[in-house]
Write an enzyme that holds these catalytic residues in place. Structure first.
Site, short mmCIF file in Angstrom:
data_model
loop_
_atom_site.label_atom_id
_atom_site.label_comp_id
_atom_site.label_asym_id
_atom_site.label_seq_id
_atom_site.Cartn_x
_atom_site.Cartn_y
_atom_site.Cartn_z
N HIS A 102 -22.56 -40.98 28.12
CA HIS A 102 -23.14 -39.99 29.03
C HIS A 102 -22.20 -39.63 30.18
O HIS A 102 -22.65 -39.20 31.24
CB HIS A 102 -24.46 -40.50 29.61
CG HIS A 102 -25.61 -40.49 28.65
ND1 HIS A 102 -25.63 -41.21 27.49
CD2 HIS A 102 -26.80 -39.80 28.68
CE1 HIS A 102 -26.78 -41.01 26.85
NE2 HIS A 102 -27.49 -40.15 27.55
N GLU B 214 -28.85 -31.18 17.84
CA GLU B 214 -27.77 -30.39 18.44
C GLU B 214 -26.98 -29.58 17.42
O GLU B 214 -26.62 -28.43 17.66
CB GLU B 214 -26.81 -31.30 19.21
CG GLU B 214 -27.34 -31.79 20.57
CD GLU B 214 -28.23 -33.01 20.46
OE1 GLU B 214 -28.47 -33.50 19.32
OE2 GLU B 214 -28.71 -33.49 21.50
C1 LIG Z 1 -27.68 -36.73 20.82
C2 LIG Z 1 -28.52 -36.85 22.02
N1 LIG Z 1 -29.27 -35.81 22.40
C3 LIG Z 1 -30.02 -35.87 23.50
C4 LIG Z 1 -30.05 -37.02 24.26
C5 LIG Z 1 -30.86 -37.09 25.54
N2 LIG Z 1 -32.03 -37.90 25.29
C6 LIG Z 1 -32.01 -39.22 25.55
S1 LIG Z 1 -33.43 -39.95 25.05
C7 LIG Z 1 -34.07 -38.48 24.53
C8 LIG Z 1 -35.44 -38.45 23.94
C9 LIG Z 1 -35.49 -39.26 22.72
O1 LIG Z 1 -36.76 -39.18 22.21
P1 LIG Z 1 -37.30 -40.28 21.21
O2 LIG Z 1 -36.34 -40.42 20.09
O3 LIG Z 1 -38.69 -39.92 20.86
O4 LIG Z 1 -37.24 -41.65 22.03
P2 LIG Z 1 -38.10 -42.05 23.34
O5 LIG Z 1 -37.30 -41.66 24.53
O6 LIG Z 1 -39.40 -41.37 23.26
O7 LIG Z 1 -38.21 -43.53 23.26
C10 LIG Z 1 -33.19 -37.45 24.74
C11 LIG Z 1 -33.43 -36.05 24.38
C12 LIG Z 1 -29.25 -38.09 23.83
N3 LIG Z 1 -29.18 -39.23 24.52
N4 LIG Z 1 -28.50 -37.99 22.70
#
Ligand SMILES: Cc1ncc(C[n+]2csc(CCOP(=O)(O)OP(=O)(O)O)c2C)c(N)n1
Ligand SMILES: Cc1ncc(C[n+]2csc(CCOP(=O)(O)OP(=O)(O)O)c2C)c(N)n1
Ligand SMILES: [Mg+2]
Ligand SMILES: [Mg+2]
Lengths: 330, 327, 330, 327
Positions: free
Chosen positions: B130, B61
């Protein structure tokens, strides 16, 4: 390198040196306020890199940015005016040394936030790519700045998106008082490029010609959309900013680096092909430029006044306007 | 008149579509905004129509907001989607120290037309990271505009104006409003920034709010009416610049003021509105001036707990009634 | 691996699977609110890694953290209570799925901010180092999280300071809908360790035994103060969270990974050394645990009430207290 | 009584020294805080006395603030130095989404005793990125305490209390105060958080402020006195929790209120104070309630420009005089 070119590089570097010395002097006399970060000792990087690029190319700089500004072609008069807080300055005196932008020459700002310029430069490169323009972005930053998250995030996006950007790390071994080896496992910032699949190389940042020729070689890659990380090993001869007793480094170390003074190096080379008299003339002319520019700023320019100080937080917007009339700076 | 029932979500989508089609200097950046269509489905299939200009980013971000600033400084109008408003904390530096200062600190040489779209709000049991409503953190930032539409047509009309504004704009959407549906007129004019909307005229109390609060207020107003209390409801729409004139005029008439917001009362938006009103028309005041909003604790994940912490209709009604007297 | 160990690993993994399936079911019936991120398919990583470490070791997790919690020894009853927003839950129902900490077992929280746990885990490792304690920190994060600046800044400090921390990247190839190869030049997160002089390795994250034995080998290094990055290649069988139609990947890809189901794999091995009846008994007993735990949370626990919801923003502080009485949690 | 002349800077140094000597669970993290002694020389030679516990960090404000949170969750009391308050924008996520929530969201299982020391303030011609006063951005964050000492003894006494507080505290120092010197009593008791200080009693107007504003207010007060206006000056000391009772009591006496702060008036701290006062004692008010502070523009680097944007004594006097009447 051709004689004329060499003289060019020399003049630019010396102009920067003289400018910084004047700034230093003004500070010590209390004629300048606030803070400043001089690039004395690092001129070869600014001049070597920026002499290779074009006016259309964007440059984004750091808190130690006077050299980049001058190399990119900013007017010394308007620089002094800005540092002195005058309305005629590039930013009306509102920006000052750490927030100094010169739109004319596509210089997108020095930056008071360590690492703050890295995403901005990357964004400029994204602009170029989206418009398919024939220019690049050059992003200067320090060894210390490479520890900011912004470095990681930006280089990653530049790599994935194939942006035309040259990242130039001026590794002067210290971030303020902190030796880079105390805050990084490796002494080379260039090593960090490996994480992003970005090519990198290290250059002697005290040798203008080497910086110039190395940059030249790299640029065609960058212009083709491959970001590149160039690390220049350099040294700032002064303290970090005003009133830095430099307890964190030895005088021996300083002396060793001062023997590599980029200006002395190029002067020596020039003396082999140029009569001392001509060199002297160049020096004098640059000194005049500095003095005359300062005099202009000090005597002919007005302080930022109340009305202007309170104006300009928001850019004018012509309400909702359709495509034709967009107040969009290009 | 070209009308159609439309949700708040689709109104934003339509505004984006119109903007992208009108001006090729407009781009959108954010996470999961291509195939996935955005976490709340706002950008939907826009990436098919404008494949080059919908840019799906890594989870960075701070970095991509900074990149948006750089792109805006070089001639683009950039719309950034921050998936939940809570994550804007990661881009604070880019907003506060960069975007908001560019025009002023560079003496007007450059502008920074970045619109940061982001959904705020709770009531969904998502838990604290959230659910927050964080506009109050940005009220004191000069050079930034803050917009928070409560209605479908404002979501459309204010977004158009925000994107064509030459300044950075924090554009706050609300999760609970995305599915709200109304009859929408596509010939709606863009809504200028900085003008409040009188949702309903009333005699007794001026109730001011923004975003989802307007809907809470609106329901409370209906119930209060049946108790004989006639509330004037004002939707600020733009928090910065603030249309205080409309509020002051109303308070001069009613003599009472209640500010309602979903975010924290302590340190909230209401403090600014109350202070400005008090400065301008204290002698007209005829009752307690009150603020309703979130209690000064983090938002619990438990739905039952969340209901206690966030403002609700009962608390709005109570405040309005209290504002009628001095005790 | 010994029979008893294998049964242990199997039981843990299956318990996680059954827990997640129950959570999924509760959501689909509208008995759970908010959001949730299931780790079905990824159980081998949580179980393989965490089975190697001790109760005293810290674990910091992600939004997809139920598996880590259960592997670390959290009580299923209190987990359900927490997810259901009950006062008896580990966090009184205030935290919920993405903000779930279990102090008892040194589990320092799931985390709703992608990458948010990385500096926290690094800070726990700093604590350990400063106190010269005999424990380590284990930090789980996803492929997507490795694009955050927090990753860069944390790994750099861990490396320079020599912190006893194991970074475990669960690379399930996607961050939400975004394929890692779309947001990183390299498909391996492990490659990023090169920037920090941190050792790294990649393991098949669908094979519990491999994860276990690989982790075991690494741990002695970590306990000696060398941070390590372990990348486990894995896959989440479900969508990212509720209502994800998974348009960003093919059913073929999903099927291919499902053939590597970590639970099926270990079940197959166990069948060679264990009568089906015994396996069946294990399954039934775990199913009972899940059902009984859920019933407890649903029927015997109370909703977070108003008084408690409005309490607790600040920890009690006994004004200024001298050393002896410090209210300092250890 | 052990007294000695002492600067604000050294008072903080002494408090840090005392804390480190009293409790080995206390550590300090920040940039250039060892040999360099900190950008403003506050930590000075502490690293010699406590070599393991003064931790010099890379330039990674977000990262090391997060690391501080992790260390605090595992039993340390961590003092973080952010070199200029402007850079706190890089650690906003760690403060807002993590530190401030830990105790509540984890149901009281853990505490997060992190003190973020940081110098705010302008008037030095440093330009916008090194001059801001940003506490207003954090007022609405539940779970966080905010402390802003104006005097030497408060700098000492409040820092002791902040570090032994079991919650995250934003501890705001001021660049212009570091060299302020007074006679200091080393047996000074720690100053409890959440209690305002009446700097001077007065009859006519209640002037409330914090940090450097208290000094501006104090000078204005002297000058006003010679014009026959008797100002009561209150230093809030702690902005969160806010000691509104002391302010309310004063306003009940004087009937007038002016809030003075160096930060932005719009969206500033004053809005909260004014709103709470108005809620509690509107009927006692006998004059315009005003706020003085920074204009709603970024801070220019030019010294002359900066003077126009930041509050000064003249503007404080003007406001106090205006508050005496209704027009
Ligand atoms: C700072 C932030 N940006 C975006 C999100 C929304 N979000 C939650 S999980 C996720 C994906 C995370 O990907 P990864 O780290 O690969 O974990 P996975 O879900 O694959 O276990 C996103 C974009 C968030 N919770 N926090
Ligand atoms: C975000 C942020 N943190 C800290 C500072 C204070 N500061 C200014 S320059 C500097 C050192 C930067 O080091 P480096 O990037 O190596 O650049 P150099 O000064 O050596 O040219 C620091 C710590 C700052 N301006 N911004
Ligand atoms: Mg450096
Ligand atoms: Mg993933």
């Amino acid at each position: 390198m051709k004689r004329e070119e060499l003289i060019q590089l020399y003049s630019k570097a010396l102009l920067i040196r003289l400018f910084e010395e004047k700034v230093d002097w003004l500070f010590s006399r209390g004629r300048l306020w606030g803070t400043t970060h001089l690039c004395i000792g690092q001129e070869a990087v600014a001049v070597g890199v920026i002499s290779c690029i074009r006016r259309a190319d964007y440059v984004v700089s750091t808190h130690r940015g006077h050299g980049h500004l001058i190399a990119k072609g900013a007017d010394i008069k308007l620089l002094f005016a800005e540092l002195l807080g005058r309305r005629e300055g590039y930013c009306m005196g509102k920006g000052g040394t750490q927030h100094l932008c010169v739109k004319d020459v596509n210089f997108l700002g020095t930056n008071g936030i360590t690492g703050g310029g890295i995403p901005i430069a990357t964004g400029a490169a994204l602009s170029i790519k989206l418009r398919d323009e024939d220019r690049i972005a050059v992003c200067f930053f320090g060894d210390g700045a490479s520890n900011q998250g912004a470095f990681h995030e930006s280089l990653n996006m530049a790599s994935v998106w194939g942006l035309p950007i040259l990242y130039v790390c001026e590794n002067n071994m210290y971030g303020m008082s902190t030796r880079f080896s105390m805050v990084s496992k490796y002494e080379d910032v260039a090593k960090r490029a490996c994480a992003y699949g970005i090519e990198s190389t290290i250059v002697d940042g005290m040798d203008i010609e080497k910086v110039y020729s190395t940059t030249e070689k790299i640029l065609s890659k960058v212009r083709n959309g491959s970001p590149f990380l160039l690390e220049a090993k350099t040294y700032r001869f002064c303290g970090h900013s005003k009133s830095d007793p430099r307890l964190y480094r030895t005088r021996d170390e300083e002396d060793e680096w001062k023997r590599k003074d980029p200006i002395a190096q190029i002067e020596k080379k020039l003396l082999e092909i140029l009569p001392e008299k001509e060199l002297h003339a160049i020096r004098e002319s640059l000194r005049n430029t500095i003095e005359e520019s300062y005099r202009y700023a000090e005597e002919e320019c007005k302080e930022l006044d109340k009305d202007e100080a309170l104006r300009g937080a928001y850019a004018y917007t012509n309400a909702y306007v359709s495509q034709g009339d967009i107040q969009c700076p290009r | 008149m070209r009308t159609q029932t439309l949700t708040y979500r689709r109104a934003i989508y339509n505004a984006l579509d119109r903007l992208l089609s009108e001006d090729e200097n407009i781009i959108i950046m954010g996470e999961d905004i291509t195939e996935y269509g955005g976490a709340f489905g706002v950008t939907s299939d826009l990436y098919r129509k404008y494949p080059k200009r919908i840019i799906s980013t890594p989870i960075s971000e701070g970095g991509f907001t900074g990149i948006a600033v750089g792109a805006a400084m070089t001639g683009f109008r950039v719309i950034v989607e921050i998936m939940f408003m809570d994550f804007i904390t990661l881009a604070t530096d880019q907003i506060v120290n960069h975007a908001a200062n560019i025009h002023y600190m560079y003496g007007g040489q450059l502008t920074c037309p970045v619109v940061i779209r982001t959904p705020a709000g709770g009531y969904r049991g998502y838990g604290v990271s959230h659910s927050q409503t964080l506009e109050a953190c940005f009220m004191s930032v000069p050079g930034l505009k803050i917009v928070a539409p409560a209605s479908v047509s404002d979501a459309y009309g204010l977004l158009l104006s925000s994107v064509y504004d030459n300044n950075p704009v924090l554009f706050i959407e609300h999760k609970l409003l995305y599915n709200m549906e109304v009859e929408f007129d596509f010939d709606t004019e863009p809504v200028p920034l900085g003008r409040a909307r009188i949702v309903r005229e009333g005699r007794d109390v001026t109730l001011v709010s923004h975003s989802y609060g307007v809907h809470l207020g609106s329901t409370a107003l209906e119930e209060l009416l049946s108790e004989g209390i006639d509330v004037e409801l004002i939707d600020l729409r733009t928090l910065k610049p603030l249309d205080i004139d409309t509020v002051v005029e109303s308070v001069r008439k009613t003599g009472r003021l209640v500010y309602l917001e979903e975010g924290n009362v302590f340190g909230g938006v209401g403090g600014e509105v109350v202070s400005q009103v008090v400065e301008r028309c204290l002698p007209y005041i005829d009752g307690r001036i009150l603020r309703v909003g979130k209690a000064d604790v983090p938002i619990p994940a438990s739905i039952s707990g969340e209901r206690e912490v966030l403002p609700d209709i009962e608390r709005v009604k109570e405040a309005v009634k209290s504002s009628l007297s001095w005790s």
